[in-house]
Enzyme design. Structure first.
Site, PDB file in Angstrom:
ATOM      1  N   LEU A   1      -2.628   7.776   5.457  1.00 25.53           N
ATOM      2  CA  LEU A   1      -2.105   6.426   5.671  1.00 25.53           C
ATOM      3  C   LEU A   1      -0.595   6.550   5.695  1.00 25.53           C
ATOM      4  O   LEU A   1       0.027   6.849   4.672  1.00 25.53           O
ATOM      5  CB  LEU A   1      -2.559   5.489   4.550  1.00 25.53           C
ATOM      6  CG  LEU A   1      -4.056   5.297   4.429  1.00 25.53           C
ATOM      7  CD1 LEU A   1      -4.377   4.075   3.583  1.00 25.53           C
ATOM      8  CD2 LEU A   1      -4.677   5.128   5.792  1.00 25.53           C
ATOM      9  N   PHE A   2      -0.038   6.312   6.857  1.00 24.40           N
ATOM     10  CA  PHE A   2       1.327   6.747   7.111  1.00 24.40           C
ATOM     11  C   PHE A   2       2.247   5.597   7.483  1.00 24.40           C
ATOM     12  O   PHE A   2       2.174   5.052   8.583  1.00 24.40           O
ATOM     13  CB  PHE A   2       1.282   7.768   8.261  1.00 24.40           C
ATOM     14  CG  PHE A   2       2.535   8.580   8.427  1.00 24.40           C
ATOM     15  CD1 PHE A   2       2.760   9.691   7.634  1.00 24.40           C
ATOM     16  CD2 PHE A   2       3.484   8.239   9.379  1.00 24.40           C
ATOM     17  CE1 PHE A   2       3.912  10.456   7.792  1.00 24.40           C
ATOM     18  CE2 PHE A   2       4.630   8.996   9.546  1.00 24.40           C
ATOM     19  CZ  PHE A   2       4.849  10.102   8.754  1.00 24.40           C
TER      20      PHE A   2
ATOM     21  N   HIS B   1      -1.357   4.680  11.141  1.00 21.33           N
ATOM     22  CA  HIS B   1      -0.303   3.713  10.841  1.00 21.33           C
ATOM     23  C   HIS B   1      -0.787   2.305  11.162  1.00 21.33           C
ATOM     24  O   HIS B   1      -1.415   2.081  12.194  1.00 21.33           O
ATOM     25  CB  HIS B   1       0.947   4.044  11.676  1.00 21.33           C
ATOM     26  CG  HIS B   1       2.028   3.027  11.527  1.00 21.33           C
ATOM     27  ND1 HIS B   1       2.946   3.059  10.493  1.00 21.33           N
ATOM     28  CD2 HIS B   1       2.331   1.935  12.261  1.00 21.33           C
ATOM     29  CE1 HIS B   1       3.759   2.030  10.606  1.00 21.33           C
ATOM     30  NE2 HIS B   1       3.412   1.331  11.667  1.00 21.33           N
TER      31      HIS B   1
ATOM     32  N   ARG C   1      -3.951  -4.118   0.788  1.00 23.53           N
ATOM     33  CA  ARG C   1      -4.231  -2.700   0.576  1.00 23.53           C
ATOM     34  C   ARG C   1      -5.730  -2.424   0.707  1.00 23.53           C
ATOM     35  O   ARG C   1      -6.127  -1.412   1.273  1.00 23.53           O
ATOM     36  CB  ARG C   1      -3.751  -2.255  -0.810  1.00 23.53           C
ATOM     37  CG  ARG C   1      -2.254  -2.460  -1.016  1.00 23.53           C
ATOM     38  CD  ARG C   1      -1.699  -1.504  -2.043  1.00 23.53           C
ATOM     39  NE  ARG C   1      -1.823  -0.142  -1.554  1.00 23.53           N
ATOM     40  CZ  ARG C   1      -1.017   0.367  -0.624  1.00 23.53           C
ATOM     41  NH1 ARG C   1      -0.051  -0.365  -0.102  1.00 23.53           N
ATOM     42  NH2 ARG C   1      -1.172   1.596  -0.223  1.00 23.53           N
TER      43      ARG C   1
ATOM     44  N   GLY D   1       0.328   7.719   0.060  1.00 25.43           N
ATOM     45  CA  GLY D   1       1.562   8.102  -0.628  1.00 25.43           C
ATOM     46  C   GLY D   1       1.730   7.349  -1.926  1.00 25.43           C
ATOM     47  O   GLY D   1       2.847   7.207  -2.418  1.00 25.43           O
TER      48      GLY D   1
ATOM     49  N   GLN E   1       0.590  -0.564  -7.296  1.00 24.70           N
ATOM     50  CA  GLN E   1       0.108   0.791  -7.545  1.00 24.70           C
ATOM     51  C   GLN E   1      -0.198   1.053  -9.019  1.00 24.70           C
ATOM     52  O   GLN E   1      -0.070   2.164  -9.510  1.00 24.70           O
ATOM     53  CB  GLN E   1       1.113   1.814  -7.002  1.00 24.70           C
ATOM     54  CG  GLN E   1       1.267   1.698  -5.493  1.00 24.70           C
ATOM     55  CD  GLN E   1       2.353   2.593  -4.919  1.00 24.70           C
ATOM     56  OE1 GLN E   1       2.823   3.516  -5.564  1.00 24.70           O
ATOM     57  NE2 GLN E   1       2.754   2.319  -3.687  1.00 24.70           N
TER      58      GLN E   1
ATOM     59  N   CYS F   1      19.340 -11.025  28.035  1.00 24.54           N
ATOM     60  CA  CYS F   1      20.128 -12.160  28.512  1.00 24.54           C
ATOM     61  C   CYS F   1      20.769 -12.822  27.297  1.00 24.54           C
ATOM     62  O   CYS F   1      20.719 -12.272  26.196  1.00 24.54           O
ATOM     63  CB  CYS F   1      19.271 -13.124  29.314  1.00 24.54           C
ATOM     64  SG  CYS F   1      18.008 -13.941  28.336  1.00 24.54           S
TER      65      CYS F   1
END
Ligand code: ATP
Ligand code: MG
Length: 481
Positions: free
Chosen positions: A178-179, A203, A260, A282, A291, A444
Site C-alpha cells: 500500500l503505497f 496506490h 483504512r 508503512g 495506527q 487561461c
C-alpha cells in the site's frame, strides 16, 4: 573489461543445499538485470566459492551494490600468476596508487594448493608496496589492500562498495505494498524487497492526482535503484468517490479508521485476484492516531484481508524511518508528496471496535468499493511516465507535470501581459500535429476557457489538461516558492 567480485549476504551460503542453488540463480539473474539496466552486458559470471565473479562491459559497481543479497561488491584486477614473486610484483603495480602517501595493510584470502601461505603473500606484497606508501600499519591502516588467491589466479580489489545485504528479490514470493509515496511506505517496500520479496505498488487516489503523480515518481525511483529481476507494477485505484462518501456519511471520529478498513478491503481483493502472497503497509505502531494497536486490530477484523498484512516499520521510530529514506535515496522525492487532506479533525478515535467500524461502513453505498477496484489501472513502473498515471477522466489538473507543453489560451491578453514562462500561445499550436504523448496543459486567466480548449484538443488526439484556477496557480507557486 571490468571484473567484479560480489560477496553474497552471509546467510545465503548457510542455506540448505536444496535452497542455495535457487538463491544463487536468482541473485545472478538480478545482478545481470542490474548491469543491463546500467546499459551494459554480463560477459561472464561464475561462482567463486561463496562469491560471484562478474565480468561486464560497463562500469557496474554502483548498480551491483544495489542488488539485494549482495553484502558488498568490489571491482578487481585479475592476474594468472606464475610464482609468489610474480604475484607480488603484479600486486605492486596494481596497488601503488592506492597506497601512495598512506599507511597501509595487506589482507589476503587464499584457497587452493600453493607452496606459500596467505601470510607469505601479505608480507611479499607489503614489501613491494612499502616504498610507495607512508609505511605499513596493521593496527590502524588508512587503506587496506585486499587480495584473494584462488587456485592459479589472484584478484586485487581496486574499489569496494557496501551492498544492502538481505536476500535476492524474488526468492520469497510477491507482495502488494500500500503505497502513498510518503516517507513510510517506500521504506516499507524497500525492507520487504530486501527480504527477497518482489513488490508491486498499490496506490489510492484520495484527492488531487498530483499525489498519485508524485507517488509514481517515488515508486519509479525506488524501482530503478533497487528492484531488479522483475518488472514492478504501479496500480492505481481511484478512491475519490469512496473518500467523498466516508467524509459525508461516516461519523467524524471514525473516518480515518473507516477509510483504512476500506483500503485494506480493496487491497485484499487485489491481492487475491493478482495472486500476491502478502500485503505490506508503512504503518508504524502509534505513529498516528489511526495506527494504535487497537485501531489496527479493528481495521483488520473488519477488512478480513485474505493475505497476511506485513508492517515492516512496526518497531521503527520516525527518525529511523527518515534515515532509511535518505539511505535509500528517496528522501527528496518523498518529501514532495503531499499528505491527503484530513477528512476528520485531529482528535480521532484511537480505540475503535470492529462492531463500530462495521456499523459506519454499512452507511456507505453498496458496490462503491467493487466499482473502484474494478476500474483499477495498472502501469509498468519501468516504462510508464509519471504523467501516464493521471486519470484521463480528469480534464482539470491542479499542477503542471514535468516536461508538459504549456499552452496559453489567453489570446491577445496573453501577448500583452507577457507570456507565461515556457508557454506557447494557442495560435502557435499545430492542431493537426499532437506532440506524441507529451502532455499539454492549457492555461487561461481563471481556468474556464482552458477547459473548453483542452476538451477540443483531446478530440484531436492531444493528451490535454486544463490548469485549475488558471493564472492563480502561478501566484500561489510564487508565494510558496
Ligand atoms: P506514509 O509516510 O507511507 O505516507 P503516513 O505516515 O502518512 O505513511 P498514514 O497516512 O496513516 O501514515 O498511512 C499509513 C499507511 O497506509 C501508509 O504507509 C501506506 O502503507 C498506507 N496508505 C496511506 N495512504 C495511502 C494511499 N493514498 N495509497 C496507498 N496506501 C496508502
Ligand atoms: Mg502519508
Amino acid at each position: 573489461m571490468p571484473v567484479y567480485i560480489v560477496t553474497v549476504s552471509g546467510e545465503i551460503p548457510l542455506r540448505s543445499h536444496r535452497t542455495r542453488p535457487r538463491f544463487y540463480k536468482r541473485l545472478l539473474a538480478n545482478l545481470t538485470d542490474a548491469v543491463e539496466r546500467s546499459g551494459g552486458r554480463v560477459l561472464a559470471a561464475r561462482l567463486l566459492e561463496a562469491k560471484i565473479l562478474v565480468e561486464t562491459d560497463v562500469d557496474a559497481l554502483e548498480a551491483l551494490s544495489r542488488v539485494f543479497g549482495v553484502h558488498r561488491a568490489g571491482e578487481v584486477a585479475v592476474h594468472e600468476f606464475k610464482s609468489l614473486r610474480d604475484l607480488a610484483e603484479w600486486a605492486g603495480r596494481e596497488a601503488r596508487g592506492l597506497v601512495s602517501g598512506r599507511r597501509f595493510a595487506v589482507k589476503v584470502k587464499r584457497s587452493g594448493v600453493h607452496d606459500f601461505t596467505s601470510l607469505d603473500v601479505a608480507r611479499e606484497v607489503g614489501a613491494v608496496l612499502k616504498p610507495y606508501s607512508a609505511g605499513v600499519d596493521l593496527e590502524n591502516p588508512e587503506v587496506t589492500v585486499e587480495i584473494e588467491v584462488r587456485g592459479g589466479r589472484a584478484y586485487l580489489y581496486k574499489r569496494v562498495v557496501e551492498g544492502p545485504g538481505g536476500l535476492p528479490t524474488g526468492v520469497e514470493g510477491r507482495a502488494l505494498v500500500l503505497f502513498s509515496g510518503g516517507f513510510d511506505s517506500p521504506v516499507a517496500a524497500w525492507l520487504t524487497a530486501k527480504r527477497g520479496v518482489e513488490v508491486d505498488f498499490l496506490h489510492f487516489t484520495l484527492g488531487s492526482p498530483r499525489a498519485t503523480y508524485l507517488a509514481f515518481k517515488v515508486a519509479r525511483e525506488l524501482s530503478l535503484r533497487w528492484l531488479y529481476g522483475y518488472k514492478p507494477r504501479f496500480m492505481v485505484v481511484d478512491f475519490r468517490r469512496v473518500v467523498g462518501e466516508v467524509a459525508s456519511k461516516v461519523e467524524w471520529r471514525m473516518r480515518q479508521v473507516a477509510l483504512r478498513a476500506l483500503m485494506y478491503k480493496a487491497a485484499s481483493r487485489v491481492a487475491e485476484k493478482e495472486g500476491f502472497d502478502a500485503i505490506v503497509t508503512g504503518e508504524s505502531l502509534g505513529q498516528a492516531s489511526s495506527q494504535t494497536l487497537r485501531n489496527l486490530e479493528a481495521v483488520e477484523a473488519v477488512a478480513k484481508p485474505v493475505k497476511p498484512v506485513l508492517r515492516p516499520l512496526a518497531g521503527l521510530d520516525k527518525e529511523e524511518i527518515i534515515a532509511l529514506s535518505r539511505r535509500i535515496g528517496l528522501y527528496d522525492l518523498s518529501s514532495k508528496v503531499p499528505e491527503a487532506c484530513a477528512i476528520a479533525p485531529s482528535r480521532v478515535e484511537t480505540r475503535a471496535t470492529p462492531v463500530e467500524v462495521e456499523g459506519e461502513l454499512a452507511k456507505l453505498s453498496q458496490g462503491l468499493l467493487d466499482e473502484a477496484v474494478s476500474k483499477m489501472a495498472v502501469y509498468d513502473v519501468l516504462s510508464a511516465k509519471p504523467e501516464d498515471v493521471i486519470p484521463s477522466s480528469d480534464l482539470e489538473i491542479d499542477f503542471i507535470p514535468e516536461g508538459a507543453l504549456i499552452v496559453d489560451a489567453r489570446g491577445w491578453r496573453g501577448v500583452e501581459d507577457g507570456a507565461i514562462p515556457g508557454s506557447i500561445p494557442l495560435s502557435k499550436l499545430d492542431l493537426e500535429k499532437p506532440p506524441g504523448d507529451r502532455v499539454v496543459v492549457v492555461v487561461c486567466d481563471t481556468g474556464s476557457i482552458s477547459q473548453v480548449v483542452a476538451g477540443m484538443l483531446r478530440e484531436r488526439g492531444f493528451k490535454a489538461f486544463s490548469l485549475r484556477d488558471g493564472l492563480k496557480y502561478w501566484r500561489r507557486e510564487t508565494r510558496r516558492g
